[in-house]
Scaffold this active site. Structure first.
Site, PDB file in Angstrom:
ATOM      1  N   GLU A  62       3.707  -4.871   3.691  1.00 42.91           N
ATOM      2  CA  GLU A  62       3.822  -3.989   4.583  1.00 42.91           C
ATOM      3  C   GLU A  62       2.448  -3.176   4.824  1.00 42.91           C
ATOM      4  O   GLU A  62       2.092  -2.597   5.802  1.00 42.91           O
ATOM      5  CB  GLU A  62       4.978  -2.909   4.318  1.00 42.91           C
TER       6      GLU A  62
ATOM      7  N   HIS B 192       2.498  -5.785  -1.554  1.00 37.99           N
ATOM      8  CA  HIS B 192       2.988  -5.095  -0.311  1.00 37.99           C
ATOM      9  C   HIS B 192       2.756  -5.754   0.798  1.00 37.99           C
ATOM     10  O   HIS B 192       1.403  -5.658   1.528  1.00 37.99           O
ATOM     11  CB  HIS B 192       2.041  -3.726  -0.443  1.00 37.99           C
TER      12      HIS B 192
ATOM     13  N   CYS C 260       7.202  -3.892  -4.457  1.00 35.11           N
ATOM     14  CA  CYS C 260       6.409  -3.054  -5.337  1.00 35.11           C
ATOM     15  C   CYS C 260       7.473  -2.152  -6.166  1.00 35.11           C
ATOM     16  O   CYS C 260       8.141  -2.731  -7.211  1.00 35.11           O
ATOM     17  CB  CYS C 260       5.389  -2.153  -5.095  1.00 35.11           C
TER      18      CYS C 260
END
Length: 239
Positions: free
Chosen positions: A186, A184, A98
């Site tokens: 994660e 993202h 990001c």
């Protein structure tokens, strides 16, 4: 494998009590993507003014996290990070997520701007994707999104890997330099739900945009394969 995780933002009270800081998010992604690898992760709070490493030979890779800041801002910590990235580029492999994706672009000669199409949120499939080096079987990339800035000009020598309806640069790759994604890998659904809900309440995200996004937070995603690609990128000297 020793990794330098550069935190470019604070997960804050909304996320930190349950999920930790962004360094912990990234450490979980790496460990789940390479369960047989012994990871040692040094987390640097760059956004908080922490010094960036003066030497990088000890690291197998650097990961740059997301942030609520914009990569085109000129805060002192961002300017220091830009200078550092230019120094370490080509000396150690870098992965960006990001804001990390965007700050790599700005540091190395690209351009980041606000997206005239507004927010891109929750699990969003790309309309195109092609990365034979790192993700040869993936033709559509699906990651949680949480951004309203985009890379409009990639750095010289970069391969743009995919695009979505709202973002023409969803991932970038330059052999032996960097691999980055706008989304993202994660994030879990709960993270996106909390962020979208909180920003909608504050009027940062339009109510209808938030409502539609919240229907897609639990859609199937490619977090695991992107995490594996990051680990493989750091491991393989040919990539």
């Amino acid at each position: 494998m020793r990794i330098c995780c550069v935190e470019c933002g604070d997960s804050g009270p909304l996320l930190r009590p349950d999920f930790g800081g962004y360094g912990e998010y990234i450490t979980r992604l790496l460990k789940s993507s390479g369960p047989d690898i012994n990871f040692e992760v040094d987390t640097i709070r760059a956004f908080d003014g922490a010094d960036l490493p003066h030497t990088i030979e000890q690291y197998d890779g650097i990961v740059l996290s997301g942030s609520k800041s914009s990569a085109y801002d000129n805060d002192e910590w961002i300017l220091r990070l830009l200078e550092w990235l230019r120094k370490v580029d080509g000396k150690v492999k870098i992965a960006g997520i990001c804001f990390g994706h965007q700050i790599i672009a700005r540091a190395l000669g690209g351009k980041v701007e606000p997206n005239p199409l507004g927010w891109e949120l929750a699990v969003t499939p790309t309309s195109t994707f092609n990365c034979p080096e790192l993700l040869p079987s993936l033709k559509v990339l699906r990651l949680q999104q949480m951004h309203r800035d985009i890379v409009t000009v990639p750095p010289p020598g970069t391969t743009v890997l995919g695009a979505s309806a709202k973002c023409s640069n969803q991932a970038m790759y330059k052999r032996q330099h960097f691999f980055s994604v706008q989304g993202h890998p994660e994030y879990n659904p709960q993270t996106v739900e909390r962020l979208v809900g909180d920003r909608a309440k504050k009027g940062i995200i339009p109510e209808e945009t938030a409502k539609e996004a919240l229907t897609r937070t639990t859609d199937e995603n490619d977090n695991e394969v992107v995490g594996q690609a990051i680990v493989r990128f750091f491991q393989d000297n040919a990539l």
